[in-house]
Motif scaffolding. Sequence first.
Motif, short mmCIF file in Angstrom:
data_model
loop_
_atom_site.label_atom_id
_atom_site.label_comp_id
_atom_site.label_asym_id
_atom_site.label_seq_id
_atom_site.Cartn_x
_atom_site.Cartn_y
_atom_site.Cartn_z
N LEU A 1 -19.62 28.40 -28.91
CA LEU A 1 -20.86 28.89 -29.51
C LEU A 1 -20.65 29.20 -30.98
CD1 LEU A 1 -23.84 29.74 -28.89
CD2 LEU A 1 -22.95 32.08 -28.74
N HIS A 2 -19.54 29.86 -31.30
CA HIS A 2 -19.21 30.17 -32.69
C HIS A 2 -17.71 30.42 -32.80
CE1 HIS A 2 -19.23 31.75 -36.72
NE2 HIS A 2 -20.54 31.54 -36.83
N PRO A 3 -17.01 29.71 -33.70
CA PRO A 3 -15.55 29.87 -33.81
C PRO A 3 -15.11 31.29 -34.15
CG PRO A 3 -16.26 27.88 -34.93
CD PRO A 3 -17.50 28.62 -34.56
N ALA A 4 -15.98 32.10 -34.74
CA ALA A 4 -15.58 33.47 -35.08
C ALA A 4 -15.23 34.28 -33.84
CB ALA A 4 -16.69 34.16 -35.86
N PHE A 5 -15.71 33.86 -32.68
CA PHE A 5 -15.33 34.58 -31.46
C PHE A 5 -13.85 34.41 -31.15
CE2 PHE A 5 -19.94 34.59 -30.46
CZ PHE A 5 -20.07 35.94 -30.21
N GLY A 6 -13.21 33.43 -31.77
CA GLY A 6 -11.77 33.28 -31.59
C GLY A 6 -10.98 34.44 -32.15
N GLU A 7 -11.56 35.17 -33.09
CA GLU A 7 -10.89 36.33 -33.69
C GLU A 7 -11.44 37.65 -33.16
OE1 GLU A 7 -8.30 35.84 -35.61
OE2 GLU A 7 -8.64 33.67 -35.35
N PHE B 1 -19.65 24.56 -17.17
CA PHE B 1 -19.50 26.00 -17.27
C PHE B 1 -20.52 26.57 -18.26
CE2 PHE B 1 -17.62 30.08 -18.37
CZ PHE B 1 -17.20 30.53 -17.12
N PRO B 2 -21.77 26.77 -17.85
CA PRO B 2 -22.73 27.40 -18.74
C PRO B 2 -22.36 28.85 -19.01
CG PRO B 2 -23.64 27.16 -16.53
CD PRO B 2 -22.33 26.44 -16.53
N LEU B 3 -22.72 29.34 -20.18
CA LEU B 3 -22.31 30.67 -20.63
C LEU B 3 -23.50 31.40 -21.20
CD1 LEU B 3 -19.69 32.41 -22.13
CD2 LEU B 3 -20.82 31.34 -24.07
N TYR B 4 -23.49 32.72 -21.10
CA TYR B 4 -24.46 33.51 -21.86
C TYR B 4 -23.74 34.62 -22.61
CZ TYR B 4 -24.37 36.66 -17.76
OH TYR B 4 -23.98 37.49 -16.73
N LEU B 5 -24.25 34.95 -23.78
CA LEU B 5 -23.79 36.08 -24.57
C LEU B 5 -24.97 37.01 -24.80
CD1 LEU B 5 -21.84 33.58 -25.75
CD2 LEU B 5 -21.12 35.45 -27.23
N ARG C 1 -7.94 31.61 -15.33
CA ARG C 1 -8.84 30.47 -15.49
C ARG C 1 -10.19 30.93 -16.03
NH1 ARG C 1 -9.47 25.47 -13.07
NH2 ARG C 1 -7.76 25.87 -11.63
N SER C 2 -10.74 31.99 -15.44
CA SER C 2 -12.04 32.47 -15.89
C SER C 2 -11.97 32.99 -17.32
CB SER C 2 -12.55 33.57 -14.96
OG SER C 2 -12.78 33.06 -13.66
N MET C 3 -10.87 33.68 -17.65
CA MET C 3 -10.71 34.19 -19.00
C MET C 3 -10.72 33.04 -20.01
SD MET C 3 -10.09 36.90 -20.99
CE MET C 3 -9.14 38.21 -20.20
N MET C 4 -10.00 31.98 -19.71
CA MET C 4 -9.95 30.84 -20.63
C MET C 4 -11.31 30.17 -20.74
SD MET C 4 -6.19 29.09 -19.96
CE MET C 4 -6.44 28.86 -18.20
N GLU C 5 -12.02 30.05 -19.63
CA GLU C 5 -13.33 29.39 -19.68
C GLU C 5 -14.35 30.23 -20.45
OE1 GLU C 5 -13.99 28.64 -15.51
OE2 GLU C 5 -13.36 26.56 -15.73
N LEU C 6 -14.36 31.53 -20.21
CA LEU C 6 -15.29 32.39 -20.92
C LEU C 6 -15.01 32.42 -22.42
CD1 LEU C 6 -15.45 35.37 -18.40
CD2 LEU C 6 -17.34 33.85 -18.97
N LEU C 7 -13.73 32.56 -22.77
CA LEU C 7 -13.37 32.59 -24.18
C LEU C 7 -13.60 31.24 -24.84
CD1 LEU C 7 -10.10 34.73 -24.09
CD2 LEU C 7 -12.35 35.42 -24.95
N GLY C 8 -13.30 30.16 -24.12
CA GLY C 8 -13.51 28.83 -24.68
C GLY C 8 -14.98 28.54 -24.94
N ALA C 9 -15.84 28.98 -24.01
CA ALA C 9 -17.26 28.77 -24.20
C ALA C 9 -17.80 29.63 -25.35
CB ALA C 9 -18.00 29.08 -22.91
N ALA C 10 -17.31 30.87 -25.46
CA ALA C 10 -17.72 31.72 -26.59
C ALA C 10 -17.30 31.11 -27.91
CB ALA C 10 -17.12 33.11 -26.43
#
Length: 324
Positions: free
Chosen positions: A255-261, A213-217, A243-252
Amino acid sequence: MRVLVKGAGVAGLTAAFELATRGAVVTVAETRHSLGGNASWFAGGMLAPWCERESAEQSVLDLGRNAADWWDAATPDQVTRAGTLVVAAPRDAGELDRFASRTSGHRWVDEDEIALLEPDLAGRFRRGLLFPDEAHLDPRQAMAALHHRLAAMGIEFRFGADARLASGFDRLIDCTGMAAVDDRLRGVRGEMLILRTPDISLSRPVRLLHPRFPLYLVPRTDHHFMVGATMIESQSAGRVTARSMMELLGAAYALHPAFGEAEIVETGVGVRPAFPDNLPRVEARGTTVTINGLYRHGFLLAPAMARQAAELVFSHDKPPGARQ
């Protein structure tokens, strides 16, 4: 020459501009009641022909290499020329080697240079690829700016019910995407998120490679980030799946744990029209010219397709490079 352009997505707006600059009297008709809400509205806005070559034909690079210049000229101050950074986790280092082997226009960067390019990614990735000649824009701001310029040029826009009024024109340019009657088209569903966090700053689009699941930001104003995108063979324009929401958020988060918040500001789905070979076409039938099949390369390839369509309208010749 009086020309009606059907569709106010990126294909229609760029076609209207190319036609008007050649002297046509242009009217743009859009069945929606305002600008936006179509597949173009949910695009990433990456003008990245060298990166796209990793999974696309050489013609995508050839047609898209001047897109940033076109957008710069048509919509001043909308394009950011900071390149693209491609990274991968150490365990996925092979993905970087594969990506490099399939692309050009890049150079390798080490951990120290990644930290200089993107300080908030310092210490997170050992090496990456920098594509220095690539650019990006905010699709919504760019479309609004182009709409404003077209209106200032005297182009008439008909939204909603008025869009059905189509008599008295010499040529018709069909840029209606999935709404076009064409059995060759298929829908490719792209899902995206817009996140906001003041804890991260990025200067350029960052692609995180992953075998599955490659991602871009893509950075936008006020600490907003567009996160995308899925490519699902579907014409369904329903809401983003779990499923897509989890994959996009997981990939973000990878990239950087701060995206968890981060705040989830928006989710969106765009169904992108594609031909079997995933390449766009400019085609003529009688007094109608169609632009379609931009797939995932709307903002990148629309300028070249618009030029081909305008040349076809005025010359009555087959447009150079168009696929029949």
